[in-house]
Design a protein around this motif. Sequence first.
Motif, PDB file in Angstrom:
ATOM      1  N   GLY A 201      26.761   6.985 -25.910  1.00 39.13           N
ATOM      2  CA  GLY A 201      25.671   6.916 -24.946  1.00 39.13           C
ATOM      3  C   GLY A 201      24.378   6.592 -25.670  1.00 39.13           C
ATOM      4  N   GLY A 202      23.346   6.280 -24.912  1.00 37.45           N
ATOM      5  CA  GLY A 202      22.008   6.120 -25.470  1.00 37.45           C
ATOM      6  C   GLY A 202      21.754   4.828 -26.220  1.00 37.45           C
ATOM      7  N   GLN A 203      22.604   3.818 -26.049  1.00 37.84           N
ATOM      8  CA  GLN A 203      22.379   2.546 -26.747  1.00 37.84           C
ATOM      9  C   GLN A 203      21.544   1.599 -25.882  1.00 37.84           C
ATOM     10  OE1 GLN A 203      25.947   0.994 -29.041  1.00 37.84           O
ATOM     11  NE2 GLN A 203      26.991   2.187 -27.472  1.00 37.84           N
TER      12      GLN A 203
ATOM     13  N   MET B  36      37.601   8.627 -24.717  1.00 36.15           N
ATOM     14  CA  MET B  36      37.631   7.837 -25.967  1.00 36.15           C
ATOM     15  C   MET B  36      38.631   8.443 -26.944  1.00 36.15           C
ATOM     16  SD  MET B  36      33.581   7.224 -26.573  1.00 36.15           S
ATOM     17  CE  MET B  36      32.436   6.979 -25.207  1.00 36.15           C
TER      18      MET B  36
ATOM     19  N   ASP C  77      27.879  -0.694 -17.290  1.00 38.36           N
ATOM     20  CA  ASP C  77      27.894   0.579 -18.017  1.00 38.36           C
ATOM     21  C   ASP C  77      27.291   0.347 -19.404  1.00 38.36           C
ATOM     22  OD1 ASP C  77      28.524   3.006 -19.200  1.00 38.36           O
ATOM     23  OD2 ASP C  77      30.698   2.748 -19.045  1.00 38.36           O
ATOM     24  N   GLY C  78      26.185   1.065 -19.661  1.00 43.99           N
ATOM     25  CA  GLY C  78      25.576   1.007 -20.986  1.00 43.99           C
ATOM     26  C   GLY C  78      24.117   0.589 -20.923  1.00 43.99           C
TER      27      GLY C  78
ATOM     28  N   MET D 187      30.915  -4.041 -19.624  1.00 40.30           N
ATOM     29  CA  MET D 187      30.165  -3.195 -20.560  1.00 40.30           C
ATOM     30  C   MET D 187      28.895  -3.918 -20.996  1.00 40.30           C
ATOM     31  SD  MET D 187      31.740  -0.347 -20.858  1.00 40.30           S
ATOM     32  CE  MET D 187      30.568   0.299 -22.072  1.00 40.30           C
TER      33      MET D 187
ATOM     34  N   VAL E 247      26.661   2.669 -13.847  1.00 43.97           N
ATOM     35  CA  VAL E 247      26.923   3.886 -14.618  1.00 43.97           C
ATOM     36  C   VAL E 247      25.662   4.185 -15.421  1.00 43.97           C
ATOM     37  CG1 VAL E 247      28.307   4.916 -16.475  1.00 43.97           C
ATOM     38  CG2 VAL E 247      29.389   3.369 -14.806  1.00 43.97           C
ATOM     39  N   ALA E 248      25.240   5.424 -15.406  1.00 44.78           N
ATOM     40  CA  ALA E 248      24.082   5.772 -16.243  1.00 44.78           C
ATOM     41  C   ALA E 248      24.286   7.174 -16.790  1.00 44.78           C
ATOM     42  CB  ALA E 248      22.789   5.705 -15.439  1.00 44.78           C
ATOM     43  N   GLY E 249      24.115   7.327 -18.098  1.00 44.62           N
ATOM     44  CA  GLY E 249      24.287   8.615 -18.747  1.00 44.62           C
ATOM     45  C   GLY E 249      22.965   9.189 -19.183  1.00 44.62           C
ATOM     46  N   SER E 250      22.441   8.663 -20.295  1.00 47.49           N
ATOM     47  CA  SER E 250      21.226   9.266 -20.857  1.00 47.49           C
ATOM     48  C   SER E 250      20.037   9.153 -19.908  1.00 47.49           C
ATOM     49  CB  SER E 250      20.910   8.656 -22.215  1.00 47.49           C
ATOM     50  OG  SER E 250      20.945   7.260 -22.158  1.00 47.49           O
TER      51      SER E 250
ATOM     52  N   MET F  79      38.670   4.351 -22.637  1.00 47.40           N
ATOM     53  CA  MET F  79      38.384   3.521 -23.819  1.00 47.40           C
ATOM     54  C   MET F  79      39.393   3.927 -24.878  1.00 47.40           C
ATOM     55  SD  MET F  79      34.268   3.761 -23.536  1.00 47.40           S
ATOM     56  CE  MET F  79      34.416   5.176 -22.463  1.00 47.40           C
TER      57      MET F  79
ATOM     58  N   HIS G 154      31.322   9.578 -13.476  1.00 50.81           N
ATOM     59  CA  HIS G 154      31.944   8.705 -14.469  1.00 50.81           C
ATOM     60  C   HIS G 154      32.367   9.528 -15.692  1.00 50.81           C
ATOM     61  CE1 HIS G 154      32.464   4.689 -16.366  1.00 50.81           C
ATOM     62  NE2 HIS G 154      32.009   5.255 -17.479  1.00 50.81           N
TER      63      HIS G 154
ATOM     64  N   LEU H  64      29.131  11.805 -20.209  1.00 53.61           N
ATOM     65  CA  LEU H  64      29.071  11.783 -21.674  1.00 53.61           C
ATOM     66  C   LEU H  64      27.782  12.438 -22.176  1.00 53.61           C
ATOM     67  CD1 LEU H  64      30.625  10.760 -24.161  1.00 53.61           C
ATOM     68  CD2 LEU H  64      29.407   8.597 -23.945  1.00 53.61           C
TER      69      LEU H  64
ATOM     70  N   PRO I 153      31.202  -0.225 -26.332  1.00 54.84           N
ATOM     71  CA  PRO I 153      31.618   1.111 -25.908  1.00 54.84           C
ATOM     72  C   PRO I 153      31.761   2.056 -27.092  1.00 54.84           C
ATOM     73  CG  PRO I 153      33.412  -0.475 -25.672  1.00 54.84           C
ATOM     74  CD  PRO I 153      32.190  -1.259 -26.010  1.00 54.84           C
ATOM     75  N   GLY I 154      31.488   3.326 -26.843  1.00 55.35           N
ATOM     76  CA  GLY I 154      31.650   4.336 -27.880  1.00 55.35           C
ATOM     77  C   GLY I 154      30.610   5.441 -27.820  1.00 55.35           C
TER      78      GLY I 154
HETATM   79  C1  DX5 Z   1      29.669   4.114 -23.494  1.00 55.32           C
HETATM   80  C2  DX5 Z   1      30.150   4.767 -22.214  1.00 55.32           C
HETATM   81  C3  DX5 Z   1      29.079   4.940 -21.228  1.00 55.32           C
HETATM   82  C4  DX5 Z   1      27.937   5.811 -21.675  1.00 55.32           C
HETATM   83  C5  DX5 Z   1      26.703   5.259 -21.074  1.00 55.32           C
HETATM   84  O1  DX5 Z   1      30.736   3.745 -24.255  1.00 55.32           O
HETATM   85  O2  DX5 Z   1      31.175   3.976 -21.597  1.00 55.32           O
HETATM   86  O3  DX5 Z   1      29.577   5.380 -19.960  1.00 55.32           O
HETATM   87  O4  DX5 Z   1      28.059   7.141 -21.321  1.00 55.32           O
HETATM   88  O5  DX5 Z   1      25.614   5.944 -21.595  1.00 55.32           O
HETATM   89  P1  DX5 Z   1      24.129   5.408 -21.444  1.00 55.32           P
HETATM   90  O6  DX5 Z   1      23.848   5.312 -19.968  1.00 55.32           O
HETATM   91  O7  DX5 Z   1      23.330   6.450 -22.132  1.00 55.32           O
HETATM   92  O8  DX5 Z   1      24.076   4.063 -22.111  1.00 55.32           O
END
Ligand code: DX5
Length: 215
Positions: A146-148, A38, A174-175, A139, A194-197, A69, A34, A11, A143-144
Amino acid sequence: MNKTIISPSILSADFANLGRDVKELQDCGADWVHVDVMDGHFVPNLTIGAPVVKAIKPYCNIPLDVHLMIDNPQNYIEDFVKAGADIITFHYEAAGDLTEDIINNIKSHDILVGLSIKPKTPPQEILKYLLMVDMVLVMTVEPGFGGQEFMKNCADKLPVIRQNAPENLIIQVDGGINKETAQICKNLGANSLVAGSYIFKSANTEEAISSLKII
Ligand code: DX5
Ligand code: ZN
């Protein structure tokens, strides 16, 4: 418990260069990739669908961990299987009474099945499914997006699930995952992160991924 499975979320990747970014994640030590799907209805954001999963599939050999999601997940399982998903996780809140049917449908395709809960859903509601699934995704943000910010009260669900789970259940979070929150989740029973940002904002992808492993 086995080693922690790191599943970076695309994401936060460059959507114009997803193939390149997915390959880089694999080269930098990711265990899974991952993919956040959405629908703008189950969650207030729109991302990608099965055609994008199909497009990135040739760029990596590691499993594609698809997080749906979406409402009516039962209508989309075959599309994501055909596109190359190796794990499909759907939301209990979207499935309701169809949860068991959807679990069985995903399993019938010989891929892994995950069941996810949003922050407001108590873990007790899904305990009866723990013997049927390969993974539970807790979660740790709404959900919705990234970066929260990580919600610690969501991580407090992890021991309830771990205590009631078969030994080989994967418990994913995740999150808001970074080096510190990963440690909290691991201590409470998670074995997939799970890690995005955190990964995509870091200057060194390999170091960011291994910093989540060395905990
Ligand atoms: C949020 C997503 C996550 C998101 C996580 O709804 O399900 O997978 O990409 O992002 P970070 O790690 O930035 O919170
Ligand atoms: Zn996700």
